[in-house]
Design a protein around this motif. Structure first.
Motif, PDB file in Angstrom:
ATOM      1  N   GLY A 145       0.805  -1.212   0.000  1.00  0.00           N
ATOM      2  CA  GLY A 145       0.000   0.000   0.000  1.00  0.00           C
ATOM      3  C   GLY A 145       0.838   1.262   0.000  1.00  0.00           C
ATOM      4  O   GLY A 145       0.290   2.369   0.029  1.00  0.00           O
ATOM      5  N   ASN A 146       2.153   1.121  -0.029  1.00  0.00           N
ATOM      6  CA  ASN A 146       3.063   2.273  -0.047  1.00  0.00           C
ATOM      7  C   ASN A 146       3.166   2.798  -1.483  1.00  0.00           C
ATOM      8  O   ASN A 146       3.777   2.160  -2.350  1.00  0.00           O
ATOM      9  CB  ASN A 146       4.430   1.852   0.470  1.00  0.00           C
ATOM     10  N   ILE A 147       2.589   3.955  -1.738  1.00  0.00           N
ATOM     11  CA  ILE A 147       2.549   4.489  -3.096  1.00  0.00           C
ATOM     12  C   ILE A 147       3.952   4.789  -3.614  1.00  0.00           C
ATOM     13  O   ILE A 147       4.244   4.590  -4.799  1.00  0.00           O
ATOM     14  CB  ILE A 147       1.667   5.749  -3.146  1.00  0.00           C
ATOM     15  N   LEU A 148       4.860   5.247  -2.744  1.00  0.00           N
ATOM     16  CA  LEU A 148       6.226   5.521  -3.183  1.00  0.00           C
ATOM     17  C   LEU A 148       6.914   4.247  -3.663  1.00  0.00           C
ATOM     18  O   LEU A 148       7.710   4.279  -4.613  1.00  0.00           O
ATOM     19  CB  LEU A 148       7.026   6.157  -2.043  1.00  0.00           C
ATOM     20  N   ALA A 149       6.600   3.128  -3.032  1.00  0.00           N
ATOM     21  CA  ALA A 149       7.207   1.853  -3.442  1.00  0.00           C
ATOM     22  C   ALA A 149       6.705   1.414  -4.809  1.00  0.00           C
ATOM     23  O   ALA A 149       7.385   0.633  -5.491  1.00  0.00           O
ATOM     24  CB  ALA A 149       6.916   0.767  -2.400  1.00  0.00           C
ATOM     25  N   TRP A 150       5.539   1.888  -5.215  1.00  0.00           N
ATOM     26  CA  TRP A 150       5.026   1.521  -6.537  1.00  0.00           C
ATOM     27  C   TRP A 150       5.952   2.018  -7.649  1.00  0.00           C
ATOM     28  O   TRP A 150       6.020   1.403  -8.714  1.00  0.00           O
ATOM     29  CB  TRP A 150       3.636   2.111  -6.748  1.00  0.00           C
ATOM     30  N   PHE A 151       6.643   3.138  -7.408  1.00  0.00           N
ATOM     31  CA  PHE A 151       7.513   3.727  -8.424  1.00  0.00           C
ATOM     32  C   PHE A 151       8.984   3.409  -8.194  1.00  0.00           C
ATOM     33  O   PHE A 151       9.824   3.817  -8.993  1.00  0.00           O
ATOM     34  CB  PHE A 151       7.314   5.244  -8.459  1.00  0.00           C
ATOM     35  N   ASN A 152       9.295   2.720  -7.121  1.00  0.00           N
ATOM     36  CA  ASN A 152      10.687   2.385  -6.806  1.00  0.00           C
ATOM     37  C   ASN A 152      11.124   1.174  -7.626  1.00  0.00           C
ATOM     38  O   ASN A 152      10.588   0.075  -7.441  1.00  0.00           O
ATOM     39  CB  ASN A 152      10.819   2.089  -5.314  1.00  0.00           C
ATOM     40  N   PRO A 153      12.097   1.332  -8.530  1.00  0.00           N
ATOM     41  CA  PRO A 153      12.507   0.191  -9.354  1.00  0.00           C
ATOM     42  C   PRO A 153      13.168  -0.923  -8.561  1.00  0.00           C
ATOM     43  O   PRO A 153      13.292  -2.047  -9.058  1.00  0.00           O
ATOM     44  CB  PRO A 153      13.488   0.820 -10.358  1.00  0.00           C
ATOM     45  N   LEU A 154      13.586  -0.635  -7.329  1.00  0.00           N
ATOM     46  CA  LEU A 154      14.232  -1.646  -6.493  1.00  0.00           C
ATOM     47  C   LEU A 154      13.280  -2.232  -5.457  1.00  0.00           C
ATOM     48  O   LEU A 154      13.730  -2.928  -4.535  1.00  0.00           O
ATOM     49  CB  LEU A 154      15.455  -1.034  -5.787  1.00  0.00           C
ATOM     50  N   SER A 155      11.992  -1.971  -5.585  1.00  0.00           N
ATOM     51  CA  SER A 155      11.022  -2.525  -4.631  1.00  0.00           C
ATOM     52  C   SER A 155      11.078  -4.049  -4.637  1.00  0.00           C
ATOM     53  O   SER A 155      11.353  -4.682  -5.670  1.00  0.00           O
ATOM     54  CB  SER A 155       9.608  -2.061  -4.983  1.00  0.00           C
ATOM     55  N   SER A 156      10.819  -4.619  -3.489  1.00  0.00           N
ATOM     56  CA  SER A 156      10.900  -6.076  -3.358  1.00  0.00           C
ATOM     57  C   SER A 156       9.766  -6.751  -4.125  1.00  0.00           C
ATOM     58  O   SER A 156       8.702  -6.163  -4.351  1.00  0.00           O
ATOM     59  CB  SER A 156      10.832  -6.477  -1.882  1.00  0.00           C
ATOM     60  N   THR A 157       9.995  -7.980  -4.510  1.00  0.00           N
ATOM     61  CA  THR A 157       8.991  -8.769  -5.221  1.00  0.00           C
ATOM     62  C   THR A 157       7.919  -9.235  -4.243  1.00  0.00           C
ATOM     63  O   THR A 157       8.246  -9.714  -3.151  1.00  0.00           O
ATOM     64  CB  THR A 157       9.645  -9.997  -5.887  1.00  0.00           C
ATOM     65  N   PRO A 158       6.640  -9.086  -4.573  1.00  0.00           N
ATOM     66  CA  PRO A 158       5.581  -9.543  -3.667  1.00  0.00           C
ATOM     67  C   PRO A 158       5.703 -11.041  -3.376  1.00  0.00           C
ATOM     68  O   PRO A 158       6.006 -11.838  -4.265  1.00  0.00           O
ATOM     69  CB  PRO A 158       4.289  -9.232  -4.441  1.00  0.00           C
ATOM     70  N   LYS A 159       5.477 -11.395  -2.129  1.00  0.00           N
ATOM     71  CA  LYS A 159       5.531 -12.797  -1.725  1.00  0.00           C
ATOM     72  C   LYS A 159       4.156 -13.437  -1.868  1.00  0.00           C
ATOM     73  O   LYS A 159       3.135 -12.806  -1.575  1.00  0.00           O
ATOM     74  CB  LYS A 159       6.019 -12.921  -0.286  1.00  0.00           C
ATOM     75  N   LEU A 160       4.161 -14.675  -2.281  1.00  0.00           N
ATOM     76  CA  LEU A 160       2.902 -15.394  -2.444  1.00  0.00           C
ATOM     77  C   LEU A 160       2.423 -15.913  -1.094  1.00  0.00           C
ATOM     78  O   LEU A 160       3.209 -16.481  -0.330  1.00  0.00           O
ATOM     79  CB  LEU A 160       3.073 -16.570  -3.409  1.00  0.00           C
ATOM     80  N   PRO A 161       1.130 -15.738  -0.796  1.00  0.00           N
ATOM     81  CA  PRO A 161       0.600 -16.301   0.449  1.00  0.00           C
ATOM     82  C   PRO A 161       0.450 -17.809   0.329  1.00  0.00           C
ATOM     83  O   PRO A 161       0.336 -18.359  -0.763  1.00  0.00           O
ATOM     84  CB  PRO A 161      -0.764 -15.622   0.593  1.00  0.00           C
ATOM     85  N   THR A 162       0.498 -18.477   1.459  1.00  0.00           N
ATOM     86  CA  THR A 162       0.257 -19.921   1.499  1.00  0.00           C
ATOM     87  C   THR A 162      -0.832 -20.199   2.526  1.00  0.00           C
ATOM     88  O   THR A 162      -0.649 -19.914   3.703  1.00  0.00           O
ATOM     89  CB  THR A 162       1.536 -20.689   1.882  1.00  0.00           C
ATOM     90  N   PRO A 163      -1.980 -20.730   2.113  1.00  0.00           N
ATOM     91  CA  PRO A 163      -2.348 -21.140   0.765  1.00  0.00           C
ATOM     92  C   PRO A 163      -2.693 -19.938  -0.119  1.00  0.00           C
ATOM     93  O   PRO A 163      -2.859 -18.829   0.371  1.00  0.00           O
ATOM     94  CB  PRO A 163      -3.572 -22.021   0.978  1.00  0.00           C
ATOM     95  N   LEU A 164      -2.800 -20.204  -1.407  1.00  0.00           N
ATOM     96  CA  LEU A 164      -2.989 -19.142  -2.386  1.00  0.00           C
ATOM     97  C   LEU A 164      -4.478 -18.829  -2.512  1.00  0.00           C
ATOM     98  O   LEU A 164      -5.221 -19.504  -3.207  1.00  0.00           O
ATOM     99  CB  LEU A 164      -2.420 -19.588  -3.730  1.00  0.00           C
ATOM    100  N   THR A 165      -4.926 -17.786  -1.810  1.00  0.00           N
ATOM    101  CA  THR A 165      -6.320 -17.363  -1.864  1.00  0.00           C
ATOM    102  C   THR A 165      -6.373 -15.868  -2.166  1.00  0.00           C
ATOM    103  O   THR A 165      -5.401 -15.140  -1.964  1.00  0.00           O
ATOM    104  CB  THR A 165      -7.049 -17.639  -0.537  1.00  0.00           C
ATOM    105  N   TYR A 166      -7.547 -15.426  -2.624  1.00  0.00           N
ATOM    106  CA  TYR A 166      -7.728 -14.030  -3.002  1.00  0.00           C
ATOM    107  C   TYR A 166      -9.043 -13.540  -2.417  1.00  0.00           C
ATOM    108  O   TYR A 166     -10.043 -14.268  -2.420  1.00  0.00           O
ATOM    109  CB  TYR A 166      -7.743 -13.867  -4.522  1.00  0.00           C
ATOM    110  N   PRO A 167      -9.066 -12.299  -1.918  1.00  0.00           N
ATOM    111  CA  PRO A 167     -10.337 -11.755  -1.413  1.00  0.00           C
ATOM    112  C   PRO A 167     -11.340 -11.588  -2.549  1.00  0.00           C
ATOM    113  O   PRO A 167     -10.968 -11.273  -3.681  1.00  0.00           O
ATOM    114  CB  PRO A 167      -9.930 -10.400  -0.825  1.00  0.00           C
TER     115      PRO A 167
END
Length: 444
Positions: free
Chosen positions: A266-288
């Motif tokens: 949810g960090n808007i500055l991180a959206w534009f940061n080319p070095l932002s970390s890769t999102p981690k997948l939740p376990t188990p893989l579910t979506y709201p």
């Protein structure tokens, strides 16, 4: 070497040509040179572009994490504002593993990809839940860099056009003109294409859809329109009537939550940061999911062309008792009957070829019966609805699922009945313990 393997080097070469050859050419052209500030700003954008493109190429698109229906049932929703997606109902025979919601088997990566958007030919990598933020940032910095290059090119192009009637020896040389022309054309065409792609992906982020899900939404709308002409039902390959009703897309949970899920933060500055970390997948893989539909419904909605065609029993053949078979022969026959019980629908190309052979044989045997043009057209079009199965269907842009890198053999023919016995027993045990979520099979 496959031509597709040259895509990534060609993209790096295009970036180098547009970005760095322009910095060599423009200072030698009138009316002005590039200022130090412009060089710093332009090269800062280029560094961000190279970083984001490299990460789009080399970041792993993800694997399906180990999970079970029991774990999915126990998985809580972090903010209770929307339900979690129901348990997966498919089994990937090629991966020999459950296929969670929103996952698809990529024929290039040779595995199921979580929240697969498409397999990008220019990154030779899947755009998926882990790689989508890098891919979106790459598009953003590519468009920003080319817009900046356009602002640097325009004064020189305008100056040349204003002084086009002067003697040629007062202007740039022919190689310089050719170089400037290639820069302008290459930058303009690439900017146009990537701007459309950037807008499309921003829209996908806002409404929380993937390219594949956009195809599924359009396919579902087409089926709903067709079903209205037949009383709300369509015929499946096995002859059964399947009721089709409008089903809302379940994963659009609001602008802000969609953006947070797509960008991984949810960090808007991180959206534009080319070095932002890769999102981690939740376990188990579910979506709201939203509350528009019943939790028993899954996505994509029911499609008649995904149903199996059940073979009809042959009453002329003797039963096992009448055949007087031995014990081993009886067991072998029983296993064969089980294997033949479900006959999967043939792929689209095979169905087309079979229909063409059937029509050709009819015309050859009885030419008089099909003498008129109207009757020949009728025979040629007979079975057209069958040939418009989901794997043959194209959206408004003329795209099939395979155009996004999806393995159609898995996507169309791996359904709930493919689950191995061990998986069925595990699910039954989970339901018996009260942890598994009951999912109705009545939607078919």
């Amino acid at each position: 070497m496959e031509i597709s393997k040259l895509a990534v080097p060609l993209v790096y070469a295009l970036i180098g040509f547009l970005a760095y050859s322009s910095q060599w050419l423009l200072p030698s052209l009138e009316p002005r040179t590039i200022t130090r500030r412009e060089l710093l700003e332009f090269n800062a954008l280029l560094i961000c572009l190279l970083i984001t493109y490299t990460r789009s190429v080399f970041v792993d698109p993800g694997h399906i994490p180990p999970q079970s229906e029991k774990e999915i049932g126990e998985e809580g929703n972090p903010d209770n504002s929307a339900r979690s997606s129901p348990p997966q109902r498919k089994w990937c025979r090629k991966c020999n593993a459950p296929k969670p919601p929103r996952a698809h088997h990529c024929r290039e990566c040779k595995r199921c990809i979580p929240k697969m958007d498409h397999h990008c030919p220019w990154t030779q990598n899947c755009v998926s839940q882990p790689t989508f933020p890098h891919f979106l940032r790459f598009l953003f910095y590519a468009v920003a860099s080319m817009l900046y290059l356009t602002s640097l090119l325009w004064p020189h192009i305008s100056h040349l056009w204003t002084n086009r009637n002067l003697p040629s020896y007062l202007g740039p040389t022919m190689p310089q003109l050719a170089h400037l022309f290639l820069l302008t054309v290459g930058n303009s065409l690439t900017l146009f294409a990537l701007s459309i792609l950037l807008i499309r992906n921003i829209w996908a982020l806002v409404v929380n859809t993937t390219t594949i899900e956009g195809w599924e939404i359009e396919r579902h709308d087409t089926l709903v329109r067709r079903a209205r002409y037949f009383g709300g039902v369509l015929e499946a390959p096995n002859g059964t009537q399947v009721r089709i009703r409008k089903q809302e897309f379940p994963y659009d949970v609001g602008f802000w939550r969609n953006c947070k899920e797509g960008m991984g933060t949810g960090n808007i500055l991180a959206w534009f940061n080319p070095l932002s970390s890769t999102p981690k997948l939740p376990t188990p893989l579910t979506y709201p999911t939203n509350d528009f539909e019943s939790p028993a419904l899954t996505w994509p909605p029911p499609d008649p062309d995904r149903l199996h065609r059940y073979s009809q029993p042959d009453n002329d053949k003797p039963t096992l008792l009448e055949a007087n078979l031995s014990a081993s022969e009886t067991l072998a026959a029983f296993q064969k009957r089980q294997a033949d019980d479900i006959r999967r629908r043939k792929p689209f190309v095979q169905r087309i070829e079979e229909q063409q052979r059937r029509v050709a044989s009819i015309l050859e045997e009885d030419e008089d019966a099909f003498g008129s043009d109207a009757e020949e057209e009728y025979v040629a079009n007979k079975g057209r609805d069958e040939n418009e199965g989901e794997e043959a269907w194209r959206n408004s842009e003329g795209e099939r699922l395979r155009d996004f890198g999806v393995d159609e053999d898995v996507e169309f023919y791996d359904e709930e009945d493919d689950l191995p016995l061990s998986e069925l027993l595990a699910r039954r045990k989970a339901r018996a313990s009260g942890h598994g979520e009951q999912v109705s099979d009545g939607q078919w």
